[in-house]
Write a protein that holds these residues in place. Structure first.
Motif, PDB file in Angstrom:
ATOM      1  N   VAL A   1      -5.024   4.000   2.742  1.00 10.58           N
ATOM      2  CA  VAL A   1      -6.284   2.940   1.993  1.00 10.58           C
ATOM      3  C   VAL A   1      -7.356   3.479   3.012  1.00 10.58           C
ATOM      4  O   VAL A   1      -8.482   3.689   2.438  1.00 10.58           O
TER       5      VAL A   1
ATOM      6  N   ILE B   1     -10.258  -6.273   3.179  1.00 10.69           N
ATOM      7  CA  ILE B   1      -8.885  -5.500   2.973  1.00 10.69           C
ATOM      8  C   ILE B   1      -8.043  -6.094   4.019  1.00 10.69           C
ATOM      9  O   ILE B   1      -6.900  -6.243   3.983  1.00 10.69           O
ATOM     10  N   VAL B   2      -8.475  -5.678   5.314  1.00  7.99           N
ATOM     11  CA  VAL B   2      -7.715  -5.935   6.605  1.00  7.99           C
ATOM     12  C   VAL B   2      -7.206  -7.391   6.527  1.00  7.99           C
ATOM     13  O   VAL B   2      -6.144  -7.561   7.049  1.00  7.99           O
TER      14      VAL B   2
ATOM     15  N   TYR C   1       0.446  -4.242  -1.182  1.00 14.20           N
ATOM     16  CA  TYR C   1      -1.011  -4.432  -1.403  1.00 14.20           C
ATOM     17  C   TYR C   1      -1.530  -3.147  -1.076  1.00 14.20           C
ATOM     18  O   TYR C   1      -2.686  -2.844  -2.115  1.00 14.20           O
ATOM     19  N   ALA C   2      -1.194  -2.195  -0.153  1.00 15.38           N
ATOM     20  CA  ALA C   2      -1.815  -1.073  -0.209  1.00 15.38           C
ATOM     21  C   ALA C   2      -1.548  -0.029  -1.357  1.00 15.38           C
ATOM     22  O   ALA C   2      -2.387   0.571  -1.839  1.00 15.38           O
TER      23      ALA C   2
ATOM     24  N   ALA D   1       2.767  -6.085   2.726  1.00 17.14           N
ATOM     25  CA  ALA D   1       1.527  -5.485   3.103  1.00 17.14           C
ATOM     26  C   ALA D   1       1.764  -4.221   2.293  1.00 17.14           C
ATOM     27  O   ALA D   1       0.575  -3.703   1.957  1.00 17.14           O
ATOM     28  N   TRP D   2       2.688  -3.590   2.291  1.00 17.90           N
ATOM     29  CA  TRP D   2       2.980  -2.149   1.622  1.00 17.90           C
ATOM     30  C   TRP D   2       2.346  -2.216   0.198  1.00 17.90           C
ATOM     31  O   TRP D   2       1.682  -1.416  -0.201  1.00 17.90           O
TER      32      TRP D   2
ATOM     33  N   ILE E   1      -1.403   0.995   5.994  1.00 14.12           N
ATOM     34  CA  ILE E   1      -2.762   0.974   5.484  1.00 14.12           C
ATOM     35  C   ILE E   1      -3.317   2.442   5.758  1.00 14.12           C
ATOM     36  O   ILE E   1      -4.632   2.398   5.449  1.00 14.12           O
TER      37      ILE E   1
ATOM     38  N   GLY F   1      -6.813   1.830  13.209  1.00 13.19           N
ATOM     39  CA  GLY F   1      -7.440   0.634  12.269  1.00 13.19           C
ATOM     40  C   GLY F   1      -8.816   0.311  12.485  1.00 13.19           C
ATOM     41  O   GLY F   1      -9.235  -0.627  11.717  1.00 13.19           O
TER      42      GLY F   1
ATOM     43  N   TRP G   1     -13.794  -3.242   3.796  1.00 12.57           N
ATOM     44  CA  TRP G   1     -12.586  -2.805   4.780  1.00 12.57           C
ATOM     45  C   TRP G   1     -12.289  -4.099   5.488  1.00 12.57           C
ATOM     46  O   TRP G   1     -10.866  -4.387   5.521  1.00 12.57           O
TER      47      TRP G   1
ATOM     48  N   TYR H   1      -4.618  -7.910   4.139  1.00 11.23           N
ATOM     49  CA  TYR H   1      -3.414  -7.017   4.389  1.00 11.23           C
ATOM     50  C   TYR H   1      -2.676  -7.774   5.577  1.00 11.23           C
ATOM     51  O   TYR H   1      -1.516  -8.001   5.521  1.00 11.23           O
ATOM     52  N   THR H   2      -3.370  -8.297   6.568  1.00  8.84           N
ATOM     53  CA  THR H   2      -2.845  -8.641   7.655  1.00  8.84           C
ATOM     54  C   THR H   2      -2.099 -10.188   7.251  1.00  8.84           C
ATOM     55  O   THR H   2      -1.329 -10.865   7.949  1.00  8.84           O
TER      56      THR H   2
END
Length: 715
Positions: A495, A473-474, A376-377, A373-374, A492, A510, A470, A477-478
């Motif tokens: 972002v 992206i979430v 990806y951001a 996840a880190w 995140i 979030g 967004w 990300y998740t």
């Protein structure tokens, strides 16, 4: 006269193939082989072309050692591309079925329309001449990026980006990271030091250009870190032999490109200082956004594995044709560009982006950094990212991709579409910076006018809707891993900060305060989910998607009909607040809310009943447990929010809080497609029937805005 091989035509131009285009500058492809591996093996005994193809395939036998040969289909074609005229290699594809598929009809191969299981390329040097006219030129891939050819290639990639991409040029000249690694010590191959730039004006000026490293920590044991105990010592010297291999290689690479400063999180952030870690996470947008280059250790599982992944082997084969002409032919696995490509060329039914987290197991195994996840951001925030993979180097920037093989965006070689979310993210942020804050009422009206049938729109030609972007992206990300629950919202935050001007609303835990529909998130696999641990200074409320761990989170951002439900946040009435790590109460004001009875028919099978009508229910956490626990016969609250273009009714299921009465906790999103009458064998009724049965006092749906509102506080 020798008869041409019926399997491969001798890999030579042949007058008996009139459908093949052998013009001086052909565009398209010429198919040479379409057979099975056993047939190719049988034909290789009397044909040098088939023998060459078989030899190349068997050099990669480890990829299909467990597959029966009669299940392997082989095709070979020469591809002529208008955008890559210097490449006309022979592309050989192998496809096979799983052991569970016992269908023997090879013409009905399950992978025919997808990416092949193994794709090889046979090629000669750029100035070489193959003894087989089907095998043309190809590009060699650099095996040592620290050599002059590697450094020159990277310089050219960066120059191409800076010279042609306006979105990649922006840099905040007022920002310099609090700490950077200074690589200009007396003996740079032996040591580096940590420099706090605020105390050194000259160094701060020199640090206007720096690189950043994106890497996977792995298990973290033995990771070299800056702590409160080592901080002062590291300001003087960090011994070379204490650095893991990836750190050593990125330092040498950075210096080879003529850059003095480097940012690595484990060394530039004091890891046992919570306040320093929070400061760094809030600066993530600026740290990566202002780095001239982010270097990504994409194929390494941890720093000890190094930055420069061992390259897939290129084999050199001596080949001669029927006339005895001898030439050198190279064979290698063709770079598949891994998780930078969509799994197929079919759009997602959910939205206009297809999830890259659905990449194959092999692609994920070969690019482990992309599962974090880190990372990806960091990819989204960086102007340009240089990925080191086990096949080649790729430069991903805010406007395009570049790769060593030169084919990542060439549909002639690979029709799958390249991931555009970084480009859409950059366009969205840049448009907001140019125009100031966007009016959210126009964004909401766009959402309301959006039909799910419009999924064929090409987002590459139109600005992305910021809320929809967004949400995507979430979801991506998740779908990625984070080691600590407390990092979920932290990673995140940068972002969110970057896109906040495009959305133009407050941000809490979030969630964007302008969007009630954003509360209609749901995990794709509730059986894999849990609620994260809470800590004293972080409150992740049940209404936030970050309150659920273990599954990708999806959203319902489009509404066919608003059911007169609005949300407000208890943050002193400000719509510009940015509270990335915690949240408090959301107040729902709804025209349509009713009590329902919860039923559990079997483990994991849940229903909601009211007024003799039952509807299936999928809670956020399966099985229900902890504060989400509900027993059969217990009364819950159903709050309707909207109707979707799927002809379903959407809302939230709330449970009275045990500790913070008179408030509620969210335990799930509600979606009704059909209603069942209790104790009846009749056919289910459509979702709209729910209004009549659960809300009999609502006789005019067009007048919902005039009805009194029920108010519920959700924690």
């Amino acid at each position: 006269m020798e008869t041409a091989c019926a399997t491969c035509t001798g890999l030579q131009k042949h007058p008996k193939k009139p459908h093949q285009d052998y013009g001086s500058e052909p565009v398209g492809s010429v198919r040479w082989v379409n057979t099975t591996l056993p047939h190719l093996r049988a034909s290789s005994g009397g044909c040098r072309g088939c023998a060459l193809l078989l030899q190349g395939a068997l050099l990669h036998h480890g990829r299909f050692a467990s597959i029966r040969e009669d299940q392997i289909k082989v095709t070979a074609e020469t591809i002529h591309s208008a955008t890559n005229p210097s490449q006309d290699h022979l592309s050989v594809e192998l496809r096979w079925k799983s052991h569970e598929d016992d269908c023997d009809d090879m013409s009905d191969h399950e992978h025919d329309e997808g990416y092949p299981d193994l794709k090889l390329e046979f090629f000669t040097d750029q100035d070489g001449q193959s003894s087989f006219s089907a095998i043309g030129r190809g590009r060699h891939i650099i095996t040592n990026p620290l050599q002059d050819t590697g450094i020159k290639t990277v310089h050219n990639m960066i120059r191409q980006c800076k010279g042609n991409h306006s979105l990649c040029r922006d840099r905040n000249g007022d920002f310099t990271p609090h700490r950077l690694l200074d690589l200009s010590v007396a003996n740079p191959s032996k040591a580096i030091c940590l420099r706090e730039l605020g105390a050194d004006a000259n160094a701060e000026q020199a640090a206007q250009e720096y690189f950043a490293l994106s890497y996977r920590w792995g298990i973290g044991r033995g990771m070299l870190q800056t702590t409160s105990k080592t901080l002062n010592a590291y300001k003087k010297n960090i011994a070379w032999d204490t650095l893991p291999r990836a750190f050593q290689e990125v330092i040498l690479f950075t210096k080879s490109l003529g850059v003095r400063f480097l940012w690595i999180d484990s060394l530039c952030v004091v890891q046992d200082d919570p306040s320093d870690k929070i400061r760094a996470s809030l600066e993530l947008k600026d740290v990566y956004g202002n780095a001239s280059l982010t270097i990504a250790s994409t194929s390494a599982a941890e720093p000890t594995k190094g930055l420069f992944a061992p390259q897939m082997q290129t084999f050199k084969v001596q080949a001669n044709d029927s006339k005895g002409s001898l030439s050198k032919v190279y064979v290698r696995e063709q770079p598949s560009h891994y998780s930078f490509k969509k799994a197929s060329d079919v759009g997602s039914p959910m939205n206009n982006w297809e999830l890259l987290s659905d990449a194959s197991k092999e692609a994920n195994a070969r690019t482990p950094l992309l599962l974090r996840a880190w990372a990806y951001a960091e990819r989204l925030l960086s102007p340009r990212v240089l990925h080191f993979t086990d096949s080649e180097m790729l430069l991903e920037c805010r406007e395009a991709f570049q790769c060593e093989c030169g084919r990542i965006d060439d549909a002639a070689f690979d029709p799958r579409k390249t991931d555009t979310v970084k480009q859409d993210f950059a366009q969205c942020a840049a448009l907001a910076d140019a125009n100031g804050h966007r009016r959210m009422d126009s964004v909401v009206s766009q959402l309301a006018a959006t039909s799910l049938s419009d999924g064929t729109d090409d987002l590459s030609t139109t600005p992305a809707n910021p809320l929809e972007l967004w949400s995507y992206i979430v979801t991506e990300y998740t779908a990625r891993n984070v080691t600590y629950d407390t990092d979920r919202l932290m990673a995140i935050a940068g972002v969110a900060k970057t896109i906040s001007r495009a959305i133009g609303a407050g941000y809490v835990a979030g969630h964007w305060m302008s969007s009630t529909l954003g509360l209609l998130w749901y995990p794709s696999e509730g059986a894999q989910c849990r609620r994260p641990k809470q800590i004293a200074d972080r409150n992740v409320p049940s209404w936030s998607w970050a309150s659920v761990e273990g599954s990708p989170i999806f959203f319902d951002n489009s509404s066919a009909m608003d059911l007169a439900c609005t949300a407000s946040f208890s943050v002193n009435g400000s719509q510009n607040i940015f509270s990335p790590f915690s949240g408090d109460v959301v107040e729902l004001r709804a025209a349509m809310a009713t009590e329902v009875v919860f039923q559990e028919d079997a483990p994991g099978e849940y229903w909601l009943s009211g007024n003799g009508i039952s509807v299936e229910f999928q809670p956020d956490i399966i099985p229900l447990r902890g504060e989400d626990m509900a027993k059969s016969g217990e009364t819950l609250l159903c709050v309707l929010v909207s109707m979707s273009f799927r002809s379903s009714i959407l809302g939230l299921i709330l449970k009275k809080s045990r500790t913070k009465a008179p408030t509620y906790r969210r335990i799930g999103r509600f979606e009704c497609y059909e209603c069942l009458k209790d104790g009846s064998d009749e056919e289910p009724e459509d979702a709209e029937a729910l209004f009549e049965h659960w809300f009999p006092d609502v006789d005019d749906m067009t007048q919902l805005d005039e009805r009194p509102r029920h108010v519920f506080k959700i924690v």
